[in-house]
Enzyme design. Structure first.
Site: not given
Lengths: 361, 361
Positions: A117, A139, A181, A223, A233, A237, A241, A244, A248, A261
């Site tokens: 955990r 993330k 990026e 960032k 997000e 935030r 993207n 993206h 994606h 990517h």
């Protein structure tokens, strides 16, 4: 050496950017009985000697491996790695160092998030993409067969160490992919960074220390600022993207095999710029300037797919809520916003326009 | 109907205990476009009609299944369930209801914790064990082959609905197993609950509404209080593990097949009581009283293992830090504490003593 502070509702930690961090790693780590390193065989082959040299002879870390490639960013490897941690006696006071590119960072962070955990971990990104983007912000995650990063946690590291010396062994293609990026970072929130990248293409591609450090530190600063304002997000935030949604979709349609990517995001930004240009949120001149900057860090690899396939793939975007598609639009260089009213027709036009550029490349 | 508030550093939510919750479920849920239910085929066969009846005809939930049994509490099922969520179009605004026993609750909570980095969920526990213990406090997780609950997250539900009517179809054995966790709750922090359970064995085992509701509400109140003080188990929360060091070892040594969790904990408490009795932290008279109460809710199933195997199995306990074993000792009825200096010799004596009782059973 610039240390950038990430400060969110749930965590506070430094991101160190500069040269010579690896040889001094051990003394920077918090003192723990057991340190584990998650890395890829390729990175370890290049850097293990220098990595281990900083550790005292009697306190050596245990090493876990994840093979390179998006296809290994899956729960089955999380399970294997967690079992290896347990068998090696890792407990809640153990420390994990994620040493590698974005996949190692995402998987290492997720492993640390869910082992017993949650245990502490350090991000030590070895690629430009991981340094400027994925290692910062908490993330973590893994892919499902049906989609990328559909599994994950928010789990911040204790610190991020971005050693720019590690970038000297990076392939040119991976370097360029990371730089896209950083262009994104400039376009959405830092006009000065964008201008710097426009004007210093040669120095940056030659990996000159000062130029690279400036680009990386500015990208991380942007960032850290955004994540500090909106950790989970729920609003701001989402601008990270930019490029993206379609990026994606390109990755999914090409089965994550043809493009890195950052390269998919570059194409995605070109489509999103066209959408903004057509809507009039960004001036044609500024949109052209950004497109020009993207191509100056090219070449961008081409790929084969259809508008229909890409459109379909955008419907699974994690940003979508209650059936509404969320899309990041460029406003001007240094400014972007999230809208919910992008139509299929607009997306189709943007994708068509991008695919025409792909065919011309 | 008693509503107990759980209030921690990161969450605040109600636990509702009482009769007639299921038929009114839908109007208690937050309004969401898409509701998913994770349940077991057995529970769904018993209760689906009443569950679905509370939903409007045009807003029916999607149902996901996890087969019963500890062997299914694994990441491979988390992956399958997450893929089913994605394929059914679940997004970050979807709601998951975990409807079943402890395994459904732990797995449902974990699925909600990591699907798209976290979605909201509701605990609707159908067993006594899940109602008095596992549904409250935000611990979620899955097992590894090498150990139970080694993977997981802290992720609190939006609410817990403990409908005592669901307990009417529970087997006597499962009812008893849950009651051992309530005895634990009394022993570590609520002398009044313990006395009530000592004095009302027949009414409780007959499932009389008032008696059952008192036991469940008191157990939850105790846990909510402890979790509110120490959400992440850095101190006080560890006392909830009274009986669990040796209980978990018994479960591992018998491959999770012979005993229900509550039964293993009952044996574990008997061993821990002996350790306390020998050390003098609890008086022999009080230790005997607790043991007596445990057996009055018996019979406890017997099992076959050795002291050496159980001792070995305790070394993988999640509570351990930096190689130190943590152990929960009873002080008096209603009071327990965590110590780090329990020796192998003491553990051996306690296990021997318990195994002698097993053989006499």
């Amino acid at each position: 050496m610039p240390a950038i502070q990430v400060k969110t509702a749930s965590a506070k930690y430094p991101v160190l950017v500069g040269s010579g961090i690896l040889p001094t790693l051990y003394r920077r780590l918090p003192k723990r009985n057991h340190v584990f390193v998650l890395t890829s065989p390729e990175i370890w082959a290049l850097w293990s000697k220098r990595f281990l040299a900083s550790f005292p002879k009697d306190i050596q870390p245990s090493v876990l491996f994840l093979p390179a490639g998006e296809q290994h960013k899956r729960l089955i490897h999380v399970e294997r790695l967690a079992s290896e941690l347990a068998s090696a006696g890792a407990d809640r006071s153990s420390l994990l160092v994620a040493f590698g590119g974005g996949i190692i960072g995402d998987m290492g962070g997720f492993l640390a998030a869910i082992y017993m955990r949650g245990i502490d971990y350090i991000q030590m990104p070895s690629t430009l993409l991981a340094q400027v983007d994925s290692s910062v912000g908490g993330k973590t995650g893994a892919n499902l067969a049906v989609g990328k990063n559909l599994i994950g946690s928010f789990h911040h590291p204790l610190a991020v160490y971005a050693d720019i010396d590690l970038l000297q062994t990076l392939s040119t293609r991976e370097l360029r992919a990371g730089l896209f990026e950083s262009i994104k970072a400039g376009v959405i929130r830092d006009a000065r960074l964008f201008r710097f990248m426009e004007q210093n293409v040669a120095a940056i591609l030659k990996r000159e220390g000062k130029a690279l450090e400036y680009v990386i530190a500015a990208s991380i600063r942007m960032k850290a600022n955004v994540v500090g304002i909106d950790e989970r997000e729920s609003g701001l935030r989402m601008i990270l993207n930019f490029g993206h949604t379609i990026g994606h979709a390109i990755e999914a349609a090409t089965h994550y095999r043809k493009l890195l990517h950052g390269e998919a995001i570059a194409w995605g930004m070109i489509a999103a710029l066209h959408l903004g240009r057509t809507r009039g949120t960004i001036s044609p001149a500024q949109a052209d300037r950004v497109e020009c900057a993207i191509f100056s860090y090219g070449p961008l690899p081409v790929f084969n797919t259809t508008t229909a396939k890409l459109l379909e793939a955008t419907s699974h975007d994690k940003k979508n809520r209650e059936g509404k598609r969320r899309f990041v639009l460029p406003n001007s260089i240094g400014n972007a916003s999230v809208v919910e009213d992008v139509t299929d027709a607009e997306l189709t036009a943007a994708i068509d326009w991008m695919l025409a550029k792909v065919r011309k490349s």
